[in-house]
Design an enzyme around this catalytic site. Structure first.
Site, PDB file in Angstrom:
ATOM      1  N   ASP A 161       0.827  -1.204   0.000  1.00  0.00           N
ATOM      2  CA  ASP A 161       0.000   0.000   0.000  1.00  0.00           C
ATOM      3  C   ASP A 161       0.868   1.263   0.000  1.00  0.00           C
ATOM      4  O   ASP A 161       1.844   1.354   0.743  1.00  0.00           O
ATOM      5  CB  ASP A 161      -0.858  -0.030   1.283  1.00  0.00           C
ATOM      6  CG  ASP A 161      -1.960   1.008   1.287  1.00  0.00           C
ATOM      7  OD1 ASP A 161      -2.845   0.920   0.431  1.00  0.00           O
ATOM      8  OD2 ASP A 161      -1.943   1.894   2.171  1.00  0.00           O
ATOM      9  N   GLU A 181       1.671  -0.572  -4.984  1.00  0.00           N
ATOM     10  CA  GLU A 181       0.676   0.443  -5.297  1.00  0.00           C
ATOM     11  C   GLU A 181       1.434   1.763  -5.253  1.00  0.00           C
ATOM     12  O   GLU A 181       1.702   2.300  -4.182  1.00  0.00           O
ATOM     13  CB  GLU A 181      -0.469   0.471  -4.281  1.00  0.00           C
ATOM     14  CG  GLU A 181      -1.559   1.432  -4.725  1.00  0.00           C
ATOM     15  CD  GLU A 181      -2.217   2.239  -3.606  1.00  0.00           C
ATOM     16  OE1 GLU A 181      -3.296   2.777  -3.826  1.00  0.00           O
ATOM     17  OE2 GLU A 181      -1.625   2.360  -2.525  1.00  0.00           O
TER      18      GLU A 181
HETATM   19  C1  GLC Z   1      -4.260   2.960  -0.699  1.00  0.00           C
HETATM   20  C2  GLC Z   1      -5.480   2.084  -0.591  1.00  0.00           C
HETATM   21  C3  GLC Z   1      -6.623   2.939  -0.136  1.00  0.00           C
HETATM   22  C4  GLC Z   1      -6.292   3.510   1.219  1.00  0.00           C
HETATM   23  C5  GLC Z   1      -4.979   4.284   1.181  1.00  0.00           C
HETATM   24  C6  GLC Z   1      -4.461   4.557   2.549  1.00  0.00           C
HETATM   25  O1  GLC Z   1      -4.404   3.896  -1.678  1.00  0.00           O
HETATM   26  O2  GLC Z   1      -5.722   1.436  -1.798  1.00  0.00           O
HETATM   27  O3  GLC Z   1      -7.821   2.226  -0.081  1.00  0.00           O
HETATM   28  O4  GLC Z   1      -7.310   4.366   1.635  1.00  0.00           O
HETATM   29  O5  GLC Z   1      -3.969   3.548   0.530  1.00  0.00           O
HETATM   30  O6  GLC Z   1      -3.994   3.385   3.149  1.00  0.00           O
END
Ligand code: GLC
Ligand code: MG
Length: 567
Positions: free
Chosen positions: A222, A286
């Site tokens: 994340d 991500e």
């Molecule tokens: C990422 C996740 C999202 C979350 C954010 C904070 O973007 O996909 O859902 O709110 O991180 O952890």
């Protein structure tokens, strides 16, 4: 290749025995919304285990779980209070072990979400930090600073939270006086960790081992581009948005994203994963990073395995845009020897069946409410099927978000009182937020909560129309979206499209994406028509799968993608 087809190679084939993750189709489960076993209205792990056969039958290779760890659920579990336990809402560690065992039995790999940028404010470390003095070891695990201005009443810098509002919150010191501020790039209940602190590195390496030892096959990381901040935390007064790592080209580089130091973290993690031997355990980033040349620095050979391709998700529904993003993605990934990834929907974006039902050319909305222009449901579904059929023909690894195999639209008229996304609250409703794509999945049309669980309860309301999309309405039904996905995944496997080379097919107009996936020697034609004129397949080719009906004389109509043999 047949002589009649003139093509231009954009990507060479991978080796036939390439590692699983180089061509895997990975299904995202958002645990609160997939299947509820106990009727409390929230999906859970026993619910997942009971329904995993759906995924075996669909034909995916792996499952990625959004967080199921102990959490006060301020951001639906992306605020982790204990990285080594399961939230009681979802079950227990034993339930997790049972779920992983069942998945493996069915031939599915399991990827879990790892949230290293921030913890919950209810994590023991943050509680200790609050109870300790400024400058203490406990505070140094987070990013605490004195405020600016008289009395330190102003935040230490001007950073915004991605969810809206300020990126800093002031604490009250143990003696009751107004104290330091802590950084939170997301909600105030998600304090950012200090990745300049070795203790933080050690803790996460231990968390990785904890889950690897339990047999999981990888991590989706994340906010992978956010861990390290520019030294001195310089001002940066621009709004931050989910999935958008940068502002306009030429604007100053955001001091909170994509700093060089993050790569060292992932090199260390890669060594740990490699230590577990074969089959490979993987890391998927991500990272909201642009351009692609920069994004693929996360997947250099000694770093992560995959990074999400959000440019593909954000592409406009225009043939030229799609061609361009496919070309650049493959070229960028090839430059570092990584597979490209493809994704159209996830838990942070309007589902593509709804997004593509909005007028072409508009900015991707962060949520849709009843007050907004409504997507055209039929058009959106038609395009979504065409988009998925294009995506699943592309070499590399593809991500499928739960419900997209049903053609599910967003809930676009959810009353405000049900909304739970902190974005909605922190922007006073200016941004609708992500609840619309997180609604519980319909399994059975004529059952309470459309078969999501044994009761009527669902943590977000299901639109009445969801019944039509239920799994039981689609299984075995010719032309249903579920059967389309099953066909696509079966043919993708049979014709080895995931490791194939890719070439552009000449001779079609600007409104057509015309590609040939060479598989491992067996060519598959992929034709997506985004123009109003129906187009003909090359002479002698036979249709394998089509996202929608062809015209009476066998032509590919508007917003339709076809896979076919090449003569
Ligand atoms: C990422 C996740 C999202 C979350 C954010 C904070 O973007 O996909 O859902 O709110 O991180 O952890
Ligand atoms: Mg439940």
């Amino acid at each position: 290749m047949t002589d009649t087809l003139s093509t231009d190679l954009v990507h060479p084939a991978d080796s036939a025995d390439a590692a699983w993750w180089r061509h895997a189709v990975i299904y995202q489960i958002y645990p609160r919304s997939w299947a509820d076993s106990d009727g409390d209205g929230v999906g859970d792990l026993p619910g997942v285990t009971a329904r995993l056969e759906h995924l075996r039958d669909l034909g995916v290779d792996a499952v990625w779980f959004s967080p199921f760890y102990t959490s006060p659920q301020a951001d639906a579990g992306y605020d982790v209070a204990d990285y080594r336990d399961i939230d009681r809402l979802f079950g227990t560690l034993e339930d997790a072990d049972a779920m992983v065992a069942r998945a493996h039995e069915l031939g599915l790999k399991v990827i879990v979400d790892l949230v290293p940028n921030h913890t919950s404010d209810e994590h023991v470390w943050f509680q200790e930090a609050l109870a300790s003095a400024p400058g203490s070891r406990e505070r140094n695990r987070y990013i605490f600073r004195d405020g600016r201005g008289p009395g330190g009443d102003e935040p230490p810098n001007d950073w915004h939270s991605v969810f809206g509002g300020a990126g800093w919150t002031r604490v009250t010191e143990a003696d009751g006086t107004p104290g330091q501020w802590y950084l939170h790039l997301f909600d105030s209940k998600q304090p950012d960790l200090n990745w300049d602190n070795d203790e933080v590195h050690a803790e996460f390496e231990s968390i990785l081992r904890f889950w690897l030892d339990r047999g999981i096959d990888g991590f989706r990381v994340d906010v992978a581009h956010g861990l390290i901040k520019e030294p001195g935390l310089p001002d940066y007064d621009a709004e931050l948005h989910i999935l958008d790592g940068e502002l306009k080209p030429g604007a100053p580089k955001p001091p909170m994203w994509d700093q060089e130091g993050v790569h060292e973290v992932y090199r260390a993690w890669r060594k740990i994963l490699d230590g577990y031997g074969e089959p490979d355990r993987i890391l998927c980033a991500e990272a909201w990073v642009r351009p692609q040349e920069r994004a693929v620095r996360y997947v250099r050979p000694d770093e992560m395995h995959q990074t999400f391709n959000f440019d593909f998700l954000q592409s406009q529904w225009r043939a030229a845009d799609l061609r361009a993003v496919i070309d650049t993605s493959l070229a960028a990934a090839d430059s570092v020897g990584a597979p490209s990834t493809w994704v159209l929907s996830n838990h942070d974006t309007v589902r593509h069946a709804s997004r593509l039902g909005l007028p072409v050319g508009e900015r991707r909305p962060n949520g849709i409410s009843a007050a907004d222009p409504q997507p055209d449901r039929e058009l959106g579904l038609r395009r979504a099927r065409a988009a998925s059929t294009l995506m699943l023909a592309l070499p590399g690894s593809a991500y499928v978000y739960q419900g997209e195999e049903l053609g599910l639209p967003d809930s676009t008229d959810m009353p405000a009182e049900f909304r739970q996304d902190p974005t909605f609250i922190r922007t006073q409703g200016k941004e609708i937020g992500r609840d619309g794509c997180r609604v519980p999945i319909p399994w059975v049309k004529d059952a309470p909560s459309f078969g999501f669980g044994p009761s009527d309860a669902t943590w977000l309301p299901q639109p009445a129309v969801y019944g039509e999309y239920a799994v039981d309405q689609q299984v075995g039904v010719e032309g249903s979206t579920l059967e389309l996905y099953r066909d696509l995944l079966r043919v993708r496997r049979e014709r080895e499209l995931g490791t194939g080379g890719l070439a552009e097919l000449a001779g079609y107009g600007d409104d057509v994406v015309a590609l040939v996936n060479t598989g491992q020697g067996q060519s598959t034609l992929v034709l997506a028509n985004l123009g109003t004129e129906p187009v003909a397949l090359p002479e002698g080719s036979t249709v394998l799968v089509a996202s929608g009906p062809l015209t009476d004389d066998g032509l590919v109509p508007l917003d339709t993608t076809v896979w076919a043999t090449t003569a």
